[in-house]
Design an enzyme around this catalytic site. Sequence first.
Site: not given
Length: 270
Positions: A155, A159
């Site tokens: 994640y 990002k």
Amino acid sequence: MTSSYGPWGIVLGGSDGVGVAFAHGMAARGINVVLVARRVPVLEQAAALIRLKYGVEVRTVSLDLSTPDALAELERRTADLEIGLLVYNAGADTSSVAFLDRDIDGHLDLVRRNCSGPLEAAHRFGAPMVARGRGSVVLVTSGAAWAGGATLATYGATKAFDLILAEALWAEWRDSGVDVLGLVLGRTDTPSHRRQAEAKGDAYDTAGLADPYRVAEEALDHLADGPTWISGSPDPTAGSPFAAMKRRDAVLAMSRGAATAAGKKADGRH
């Protein structure tokens, strides 16, 4: 806003949370909205409310953004519209777990939604904006992008990709009339955040969580203030809060923060 950017906007991940908040903010400013998400009933409910409240046109497109042809299909289904504002808000991680506790398909789906997706969306919908000399692209990223952290491997990496992509596009398109903003979110009161807490059996407490509508309003008010906007920060155009740290210390701090957010104690091991 329609004169600055155009008559239509797209919100990917627009069925709830920050995405639907963006849709409301855009509609309140007179922009017609295309809502994109997987769940048809939630999409249609959101669209009906926006039509009723603001009197704008709303189109819904049900797509799984982790599939290879999703963005090509979205482009085909909006070919008759002048898209002047693109918000890519998809790709929340509702199960923050250790790297090996998630199967490889789960990791790859996240990469497709958070890396391939925004890159392809920016290319397909940004090119006409640059050609017209007006438009705006918002890539919603996260504080997880600042440094690696335990349980945030994929994640956080995706990002970080979104953050760098937004900053680079801002640098390339800044003189073309197209605004690009990398919107860095902190902990925000969203349905995905609630689902994450429920999955872990944690009590859900909104204390310290940002309101998604305030987040969206802030971003829409600052589309031209890129490349990066840190939502809720006293200095929203500043750099990483870990900038003064050595990378190792930043990673350990991020890991402790992730553990605290998950309601666990970080053990502090190096």
